[in-house]
Design an enzyme around this catalytic site. Structure first.
Site, PDB file in Angstrom:
ATOM      1  N   GLU A 242      -8.541  -6.618   1.511  1.00 53.62           N
ATOM      2  CA  GLU A 242      -9.488  -6.151   0.298  1.00 53.62           C
ATOM      3  C   GLU A 242     -10.341  -7.324   0.258  1.00 53.62           C
ATOM      4  OE1 GLU A 242      -9.703  -3.206  -0.653  1.00 53.62           O
ATOM      5  OE2 GLU A 242      -7.733  -2.313  -1.009  1.00 53.62           O
ATOM      6  N   CYS A 276     -14.743  -7.601  -7.559  1.00 53.19           N
ATOM      7  CA  CYS A 276     -15.202  -7.188  -6.046  1.00 53.19           C
ATOM      8  C   CYS A 276     -16.044  -5.854  -6.261  1.00 53.19           C
ATOM      9  CB  CYS A 276     -13.728  -6.937  -5.494  1.00 53.19           C
ATOM     10  SG  CYS A 276     -12.713  -5.567  -6.221  1.00 53.19           S
TER      11      CYS A 276
HETATM   12  P1  NAD Z   1     -10.697 -16.614  -1.367  1.00 58.73           P
HETATM   13  O1  NAD Z   1     -10.795 -16.037  -0.252  1.00 58.73           O
HETATM   14  O2  NAD Z   1     -11.432 -18.003  -1.618  1.00 58.73           O
HETATM   15  O3  NAD Z   1      -9.317 -17.082  -2.036  1.00 58.73           O
HETATM   16  C1  NAD Z   1      -8.279 -16.017  -2.241  1.00 58.73           C
HETATM   17  C2  NAD Z   1      -7.143 -16.394  -2.028  1.00 58.73           C
HETATM   18  O4  NAD Z   1      -6.856 -16.894  -0.564  1.00 58.73           O
HETATM   19  C3  NAD Z   1      -6.501 -17.657  -2.849  1.00 58.73           C
HETATM   20  O5  NAD Z   1      -5.453 -17.298  -3.293  1.00 58.73           O
HETATM   21  C4  NAD Z   1      -6.738 -18.580  -1.903  1.00 58.73           C
HETATM   22  O6  NAD Z   1      -5.703 -19.883  -2.185  1.00 58.73           O
HETATM   23  C5  NAD Z   1      -6.145 -18.089  -0.540  1.00 58.73           C
HETATM   24  N1  NAD Z   1      -6.444 -18.863   0.604  1.00 58.73           N
HETATM   25  C6  NAD Z   1      -7.491 -19.674   0.777  1.00 58.73           C
HETATM   26  N2  NAD Z   1      -7.580 -20.177   2.399  1.00 58.73           N
HETATM   27  C7  NAD Z   1      -6.391 -19.465   2.900  1.00 58.73           C
HETATM   28  C8  NAD Z   1      -5.980 -19.244   4.147  1.00 58.73           C
HETATM   29  N3  NAD Z   1      -6.490 -19.916   5.062  1.00 58.73           N
HETATM   30  N4  NAD Z   1      -4.990 -18.606   4.256  1.00 58.73           N
HETATM   31  C9  NAD Z   1      -4.328 -17.851   3.510  1.00 58.73           C
HETATM   32  N5  NAD Z   1      -4.785 -17.789   2.020  1.00 58.73           N
HETATM   33  C10 NAD Z   1      -6.003 -18.483   1.969  1.00 58.73           C
HETATM   34  O7  NAD Z   1     -11.442 -15.964  -2.601  1.00 58.73           O
HETATM   35  P2  NAD Z   1     -11.642 -15.753  -4.128  1.00 58.73           P
HETATM   36  O8  NAD Z   1     -12.710 -16.813  -4.412  1.00 58.73           O
HETATM   37  O9  NAD Z   1     -10.322 -16.142  -4.999  1.00 58.73           O
HETATM   38  O10 NAD Z   1     -12.211 -14.441  -4.681  1.00 58.73           O
HETATM   39  C11 NAD Z   1     -13.554 -14.016  -4.564  1.00 58.73           C
HETATM   40  C12 NAD Z   1     -13.752 -13.210  -3.459  1.00 58.73           C
HETATM   41  O11 NAD Z   1     -12.639 -12.075  -3.396  1.00 58.73           O
HETATM   42  C13 NAD Z   1     -14.988 -12.526  -3.574  1.00 58.73           C
HETATM   43  O12 NAD Z   1     -15.565 -12.333  -2.321  1.00 58.73           O
HETATM   44  C14 NAD Z   1     -14.678 -10.944  -3.984  1.00 58.73           C
HETATM   45  O13 NAD Z   1     -15.610 -10.239  -3.545  1.00 58.73           O
HETATM   46  C15 NAD Z   1     -13.213 -10.782  -3.265  1.00 58.73           C
HETATM   47  N6  NAD Z   1     -12.483  -9.844  -4.017  1.00 58.73           N
HETATM   48  C16 NAD Z   1     -12.244  -8.707  -3.483  1.00 58.73           C
HETATM   49  C17 NAD Z   1     -11.616  -7.648  -4.024  1.00 58.73           C
HETATM   50  C18 NAD Z   1     -11.372  -6.391  -3.336  1.00 58.73           C
HETATM   51  O14 NAD Z   1     -10.265  -5.704  -3.925  1.00 58.73           O
HETATM   52  N7  NAD Z   1     -11.882  -6.145  -2.271  1.00 58.73           N
HETATM   53  C19 NAD Z   1     -11.015  -7.979  -5.356  1.00 58.73           C
HETATM   54  C20 NAD Z   1     -11.213  -9.057  -5.856  1.00 58.73           C
HETATM   55  C21 NAD Z   1     -12.266 -10.237  -5.267  1.00 58.73           C
END
Ligand code: NAD
Length: 468
Positions: A242, A276
């Protein structure tokens, strides 16, 4: 029932990394971050517990999920306060912390109650074939910081219901909220069914690469989703991704601007825009453009922003400096690109929290960065169009497709546009409403796989045909 202080004491580790309140800069608590050895232990314990959990069957596991929902409700006030202090969203007013905690209970119960019978595919003289859904094993659940408790429950509830055990990796920005939630859930769940490994991207990467993990449920940015696909390749872990969105709304000429302004506002500004599937770019027909802009400004003026523990506020700060800088930079780009700021756009310097004022920017071209990039914050670009074909082309012009919306009085005309918008969900006369019974997921670079409903259960299960 825990008090806020009890709950915080249960999850904070004074020797850990300090977590700051985004509204004040004060310390909320400290988090111990998992080492790789602790992650290995968590996965091993979850693996060892999984056969017995699966062996309980759907009815018993559903009972546990109902008990988990009861526990969330019994601790709702403490959970909402912790969430508000760490994430920033106001406690009570509007769709904020109390609403998020309430949604956790709703999703747990809904996932407990969905019927999932084997499907009979063939039953005739040639034989009988049935499609069953069986547990995958261990699910790794990696989440973001915007709705940390609710998104964790979205990932965990379906996984547990289907007989998997789960290891959760919360965002490094909001670990205490997720630790608090899991502490409450684990008061009623059997030992080792649900684990949590706080930490940053390196812990998420180690979880995605882990050969003891069968499926990754990931919610976060597109870039991280791509990294997770690479990490998961060797172990062939299944994925639900997502990812980011940049949802378009198309306002048709036959709307009543005053009547839709409140729903448009909350579609865009829920959780201070850090959602999101929020409305992130609004295309408005020239016949109603000025009146929609005016009505939106009228609503925005009525929505106080501030510290979430002060009763009157309905909007909070951005959760972190990085996100604040993204929003501030995109609004500057909008000003440079000829945008007309209708409200906001002038953050107070030297304030303690990451407050960016509610901002509406009119008259932007479609290629301005505030339109073309995901702002994930309280700044909405409003673009004028004269031909609905242009609006559809612009709405579909980006490589994202989480949600979209159409606003209009004629249901047939709205439906015709809805059918042509490229998104996992298209709402008519609303935006961003989710329902545990209705599958939700993105297309294009907003990811793939569905959460919620029976489809969500199937996505955390292996399909197995029994044929005779
Ligand atoms: P992010 O991708 O920076 O981080 C999300 C998670 O991934 C965190 O727990 C982080 O520690 C982890 N992470 C980071 N690098 C990783 C790696 N290499 N391998 C595995 N895990 C890793 O996102 P964010 O800044 O926390 O969230 C914002 C983004 O999320 C926005 O783009 C938003 O649109 C999206 N979002 C999408 C939905 C949906 O349902 N589609 C819902 C909420 C947020």
């Amino acid at each position: 029932m825990s008090t806020y202080q009890d709950l915080l004491a249960a999850v904070t580790d004074p020797s850990g990394r300090e977590i700051l309140d985004p509204a004040t800069g004060e310390v909320v608590g400290s988090v111990h971050e998992s080492t790789v050895a602790e992650l290995d232990d968590a996965v091993a314990a979850a693996r060892a517990a999984q056969p017995e959990w699966a062996g309980l069957g759907h009815a018993k596991r559903s009972e546990y999920l109902h008990r988990a929902a009861d526990a969330v409700e019994a601790n709702a006030e403490a959970l909402a306060e912790l969430l508000s202090r760490e994430q920033g969203k106001p406690i009570k007013n509007g769709p904020n912390a109390a609403f998020e905690v309430g949604a956790c209970a709703v999703w747990l119960r809904a996932n407990a109650d969905f019927p999932l019978e084997p499907e009979v595919l063939v039953d005739d003289e040639s034989g009988r074939a049935e499609l069953h859904y069986v547990p995958l094993g261990v699910v790794g659940a990696i989440g973001p910081w915007n709705w940390p408790m609710m998104i964790t429950v979205w990932q965990v509830a379906a996984s547990l219901r289907m007989g998997n055990t789960v290891v959760v990796k919360p965002s490094e920005y909001t670990p205490l909220s997720v630790l608090g939630l899991i502490h409450v859930l684990n008061q009623v769940l059997p030992a080792d069914v649900l684990h949590v490994v706080p930490g940053g991207g390196e812990v998420g990467k180690a979880l995605s690469e882990h050969d003891g993990v069968d499926k990754i449920m990931f919610t976060g940015s597109t870039k991280t989703g791509q990294a997770i696909m690479r990490s998961a390749a060797d172990g062939l872990a299944r994925l639900t991704l997502e990812l980011g969105g940049n949802d378009a709304g198309v306002v048709l000429p036959d709307v009543d601007p005053q009547a839709i302004a409140g729903d448009l506002f909350w579609g865009a500004f829920i959780n201070t825009g850090q959602t999101c599937a929020a409305l992130k770019r609004l295309y408005v027909h020239e016949d109603v453009y000025d009146s929609v802009c005016e009505a939106l400004v009228g609503v925005a003026q009525q929505m106080p922003m501030g510290n979430g523990r002060e009763e009157q506020n309905v909007l909070g700060p951005l959760q972190n400096k990085q996100q604040y800088d993204i929003v501030a930079g995109l609004v500057e780009d909008a000003k440079q690109g000829g945008g007309r700021v209708l409200i906001g756009g002038d953050p107070e310097p030297d304030q303690p929290g990451y407050f960016y004022p509610t901002t509406l920017v009119a008259d932007l071209p479609d290629d301005n960065p505030l339109v073309a990039q995901e702002q994930f914050g309280p700044a909405l670009p409003i673009i004028k169009y004269s031909d609905v074909e242009d609006a559809i082309r612009m709405a579909n012009g980006l490589d994202v497709g989480l949600g979209a919306s159409v606003w209009g009085s004629d249901p047939d005309a709205a439906m015709a546009v809805a059918q042509r918008l490229e998104a996992g969900t298209v709402w008519i006369n609303k935006h961003g409403a989710v329902d545990p019974r209705v599958p939700f997921g993105g297309i294009k670079s907003s990811g793939y796989g569905l959460e919620f409903g029976v489809e969500g259960l199937k996505s955390v299960a292996a399909s197995k045909v029994i044929s005779r």
